[in-house]
Design an enzyme around this catalytic site. Structure first.
Site, PDB file in Angstrom:
ATOM      1  N   LYS A 116       0.834  -1.195   0.000  1.00 56.80           N
ATOM      2  CA  LYS A 116       0.000   0.000   0.000  1.00 56.80           C
ATOM      3  C   LYS A 116       0.877   1.256   0.000  1.00 56.80           C
ATOM      4  O   LYS A 116       1.830   1.356   0.775  1.00 56.80           O
ATOM      5  CB  LYS A 116      -0.928   0.018   1.216  1.00 56.80           C
ATOM      6  N   LYS A 225     -13.020  -8.083  -7.926  1.00 58.54           N
ATOM      7  CA  LYS A 225     -13.469  -8.584  -6.635  1.00 58.54           C
ATOM      8  C   LYS A 225     -14.910  -9.033  -6.784  1.00 58.54           C
ATOM      9  O   LYS A 225     -15.736  -8.296  -7.331  1.00 58.54           O
ATOM     10  CB  LYS A 225     -13.332  -7.498  -5.567  1.00 58.54           C
TER      11      LYS A 225
END
Length: 341
Positions: A116, A225
């Site tokens: 991240k 997703k």
């Protein structure tokens, strides 16, 4: 009435959904996306446990797709799977560089890591140090990815990625928020001779038109997703139309939601998966709701349905206030699905 993607399975009555719903709140091991507790609704449904867990800030229209996915996975048959195990990546939150080895230790055998970056309140120097620590820990033969969650402008993304490219990145995920920005950044990087693939995540799962990024030539691959796209069947259709390689990922789901993602990844035709999937994120939670949590072993996860752990469901039960909030959310999202049907 049938929901798109439910393979002709009718939507169950609202009362059946509510009666089968258990609301849980599981602490995270470190702050992730600004949260320290992951809330989810777990359905004890006919086809096996299912999950509804859009983040609290998402609106009802967007969240209704997550409910459609939960109904599909819990009340209909899953597609035929083509593989029994799925390679997964380690996920490194926006931690200090010194904390990186401890995070990676939760992902045994993983030779790919997603890091991240562009976290609010942090600097590019923090990102560089974190990515450098991951590369040093995993070695030169590992795959390292970065994920900005749309946090950079085109100028900031170009400046950051030209520096981060020295770490031989596999790809940069959603460096900018919009499709035009992704297309511009991709062109600028190519003009500068920076060989770096761009992956689209939010531009797929949060878009009214999830195929717009592919039509615009704004990404080299897609991160998909199952929950945000309305389920496995709708995700498979989007992937087939996009004609781009994909990585299947999770949204910090429990093992129940991750199982949904694993079944999506396992149903993909040969040659479509672009590498290790982002489905190892149960390792970032300080608990789970199943008897055998889906934690990476040898860098992989098995493709299987989950058996719920009654004691864990009780241990992580949400407060009455949060339980009421989620049940009311189910009712509103159910109304959205009914109106759309």
């Amino acid at each position: 009435m049938a929901i798109d993607g439910l393979r002709s399975t009718a939507i169950p009555p609202l009362r059946e959904l509510l009666d089968s719903a258990r609301v849980v709140a599981i602490p995270t091991r470190t702050r992730f996306r600004g949260i320290t507790e992951r809330e989810a609704v777990i359905f004890e449904s006919p086809a096996g446990a299912s999950e509804f867990s859009p983040f609290p800030e998402y609106g009802d229209a967007e969240s209704s797709r997550w409910l459609a996915a939960a109904i599909e996975f819990g009340w209909s048959e899953v597609p035929r799977t083509l593989r029994e195990r799925i390679a997964v990546n380690a996920t490194v939150p926006a931690v200090l560089a010194a904390e990186v080895p401890g995070v990676l230790a939760r992902f045994p055998g993983c030779r790919t890591a997603k890091v991240k970056v562009a976290e609010r309140g942090q600097t590019l120097a923090d990102d560089i140090a974190r990515v450098a620590a991951v590369r040093a820990a995993l070695g030169d033969d590992a795959h390292v990815r970065v994920d900005a969650n749309g946090g950079w402008s085109v100028a900031d993304a170009f400046a950051a990625l030209t520096q981060l490219a020295v770490f031989d990145l596999d790809y940069a995920e959603q460096p900018c928020a919009s499709v035009p920005e992704l297309a511009e950044l991709r062109e600028r990087l190519a003009d500068a001779g920076v060989a770096l693939r761009i992956a689209a995540d939010e531009s797929v799962r949060k878009a009214e038109d999830p195929l717009a990024v592919a039509r615009a030539g704004a990404a080299d691959l897609l991160v998909v997703k199952a929950q945000p796209l309305g389920g496995i069947a709708p995700a498979l259709r989007i992937i087939a139309e996009a004609q781009l390689p994909v990585i299947v990922s999770s949204a910090l789901d429990t093992s129940v939601g991750v199982s949904m993602g694993l079944h999506l990844a396992a149903a993909l035709p040969e040659g479509v998966l672009a590498g290790a999937c982002g489905l190892g994120t149960v390792a970032l939670l300080a608990g789970d709701v199943v008897d055998r949590p889906l934690l990476p072993e040898g860098g992989e996860l098995p493709v299987r349905r989950m058996t719920l752990d009654a004691a864990a469901l009780d241990r992580f039960r949400a407060t009455p206030e949060r339980e009421r909030w989620w049940r009311e959310r189910i009712e509103r999202c159910y109304a959205e699905l009914s109106a759309a049907g």
